[in-house]
Design a protein around this motif. Sequence first.
Motif, PDB file in Angstrom:
ATOM      1  N   VAL A  50      28.700 -12.925-105.671  1.00  0.00           N
ATOM      2  CA  VAL A  50      28.020 -13.075-104.380  1.00  0.00           C
ATOM      3  C   VAL A  50      28.405 -11.911-103.462  1.00  0.00           C
ATOM      4  N   ALA A  51      29.698 -11.554-103.452  1.00  0.00           N
ATOM      5  CA  ALA A  51      30.162 -10.462-102.596  1.00  0.00           C
ATOM      6  C   ALA A  51      29.511  -9.136-102.992  1.00  0.00           C
ATOM      7  N   VAL A  52      29.378  -8.882-104.288  1.00  0.00           N
ATOM      8  CA  VAL A  52      28.729  -7.649-104.747  1.00  0.00           C
ATOM      9  C   VAL A  52      27.308  -7.594-104.194  1.00  0.00           C
ATOM     10  N   SER A  53      26.608  -8.703-104.270  1.00  0.00           N
ATOM     11  CA  SER A  53      25.238  -8.754-103.789  1.00  0.00           C
ATOM     12  C   SER A  53      25.161  -8.579-102.271  1.00  0.00           C
ATOM     13  N   CYS A  54      26.028  -9.294-101.548  1.00  0.00           N
ATOM     14  CA  CYS A  54      25.962  -9.282-100.083  1.00  0.00           C
ATOM     15  C   CYS A  54      26.590  -8.046 -99.449  1.00  0.00           C
ATOM     16  N   LEU A  55      27.758  -7.643 -99.924  1.00  0.00           N
ATOM     17  CA  LEU A  55      28.475  -6.538 -99.296  1.00  0.00           C
ATOM     18  C   LEU A  55      28.034  -5.169 -99.805  1.00  0.00           C
ATOM     19  N   LEU A  56      27.792  -5.083-101.110  1.00  0.00           N
ATOM     20  CA  LEU A  56      27.421  -3.786-101.689  1.00  0.00           C
ATOM     21  C   LEU A  56      25.923  -3.644-101.897  1.00  0.00           C
ATOM     22  N   ARG A  57      25.220  -4.761-101.834  1.00  0.00           N
ATOM     23  CA  ARG A  57      23.770  -4.779-102.079  1.00  0.00           C
ATOM     24  C   ARG A  57      23.427  -4.130-103.422  1.00  0.00           C
ATOM     25  N   GLN A  58      24.211  -4.521-104.428  1.00  0.00           N
ATOM     26  CA  GLN A  58      24.026  -4.006-105.780  1.00  0.00           C
ATOM     27  C   GLN A  58      24.009  -5.159-106.771  1.00  0.00           C
ATOM     28  N   ARG A  59      23.720  -4.816-108.020  1.00  0.00           N
ATOM     29  CA  ARG A  59      23.710  -5.798-109.090  1.00  0.00           C
ATOM     30  C   ARG A  59      24.799  -5.474-110.097  1.00  0.00           C
ATOM     31  N   ILE A  60      25.292  -6.491-110.716  1.00  0.00           N
ATOM     32  CA  ILE A  60      26.243  -6.315-111.808  1.00  0.00           C
ATOM     33  C   ILE A  60      25.419  -6.050-113.061  1.00  0.00           C
ATOM     34  N   VAL A  61      25.748  -4.974-113.757  1.00  0.00           N
ATOM     35  CA  VAL A  61      24.972  -4.609-114.935  1.00  0.00           C
ATOM     36  C   VAL A  61      25.683  -4.973-116.236  1.00  0.00           C
ATOM     37  N   HIS A  62      26.987  -5.263-116.149  1.00  0.00           N
ATOM     38  CA  HIS A  62      27.731  -5.596-117.371  1.00  0.00           C
ATOM     39  C   HIS A  62      29.030  -6.296-116.990  1.00  0.00           C
ATOM     40  N   VAL A  63      29.467  -7.213-117.832  1.00  0.00           N
ATOM     41  CA  VAL A  63      30.768  -7.847-117.674  1.00  0.00           C
ATOM     42  C   VAL A  63      31.663  -7.285-118.760  1.00  0.00           C
ATOM     43  N   ALA A  64      32.775  -6.684-118.351  1.00  0.00           N
ATOM     44  CA  ALA A  64      33.718  -6.095-119.302  1.00  0.00           C
ATOM     45  C   ALA A  64      34.725  -7.169-119.711  1.00  0.00           C
ATOM     46  N   TYR A  65      34.941  -7.313-120.987  1.00  0.00           N
ATOM     47  CA  TYR A  65      35.909  -8.280-121.484  1.00  0.00           C
ATOM     48  C   TYR A  65      37.182  -7.564-121.886  1.00  0.00           C
ATOM     49  N   TYR A  66      38.312  -8.068-121.418  1.00  0.00           N
ATOM     50  CA  TYR A  66      39.631  -7.551-121.782  1.00  0.00           C
ATOM     51  C   TYR A  66      39.880  -6.132-121.301  1.00  0.00           C
ATOM     52  N   ARG A  67      39.199  -5.713-120.237  1.00  0.00           N
ATOM     53  CA  ARG A  67      39.399  -4.371-119.701  1.00  0.00           C
ATOM     54  C   ARG A  67      38.945  -4.348-118.246  1.00  0.00           C
ATOM     55  N   ALA A  68      39.750  -3.735-117.393  1.00  0.00           N
ATOM     56  CA  ALA A  68      39.387  -3.608-115.985  1.00  0.00           C
ATOM     57  C   ALA A  68      38.451  -2.416-115.801  1.00  0.00           C
ATOM     58  N   PRO A  69      37.597  -2.466-114.802  1.00  0.00           N
ATOM     59  CA  PRO A  69      37.256  -3.593-113.938  1.00  0.00           C
ATOM     60  C   PRO A  69      36.359  -4.608-114.664  1.00  0.00           C
ATOM     61  N   ASP A  70      36.431  -5.849-114.222  1.00  0.00           N
ATOM     62  CA  ASP A  70      35.735  -6.957-114.885  1.00  0.00           C
ATOM     63  C   ASP A  70      34.219  -6.882-114.765  1.00  0.00           C
TER      64      ASP A  70
END
Length: 141
Positions: A50-70
């Motif tokens: 929600v914060a990514v959408s509201c604060l950065l006005r962007q979309r998450i394009v991938h979820v990283a597993y076992y590696r930062a950033p998530d």
Amino acid sequence: MDHELTVSWDMARLTEHDPRLESDIRRFREGKTLTHEDRPKYAAYGLAMVAVSCLLRQRIVHVAYYRAPDLLLDTTAGALRGVEVAGRTTKGYAAFKQALDGTASKPGKRGQLAAMEDVTEAYISLWCVDPKVSIWEKVKP
């Protein structure tokens, strides 16, 4: 800079898409699921999205597993942009301090992200159940 963000939803509309939702939530709150201990983590990921959408006005394009950033905003090789997420059950800002700064034996999330040469932009999103507090911090650049 402080922001206040209120998140709400309409259970009736959500139930239209998932008729078992209310019984699943009841079981989850009663601790009758395998994922009960993961509740702070799941809540933290949801709030970070929600914060990514509201604060950065962007979309998450991938979820990283076992590696930062998530949560990745950009997967360009050598120029990753993303959000590292953590959820805690208790201790509020004291728990965040340890997650951010680390301990004598383990580096914190700030240090880990700053040291990653392939990450060009990074944020940290932390959320605690009790007390209900959160932190959104830009770490890089």
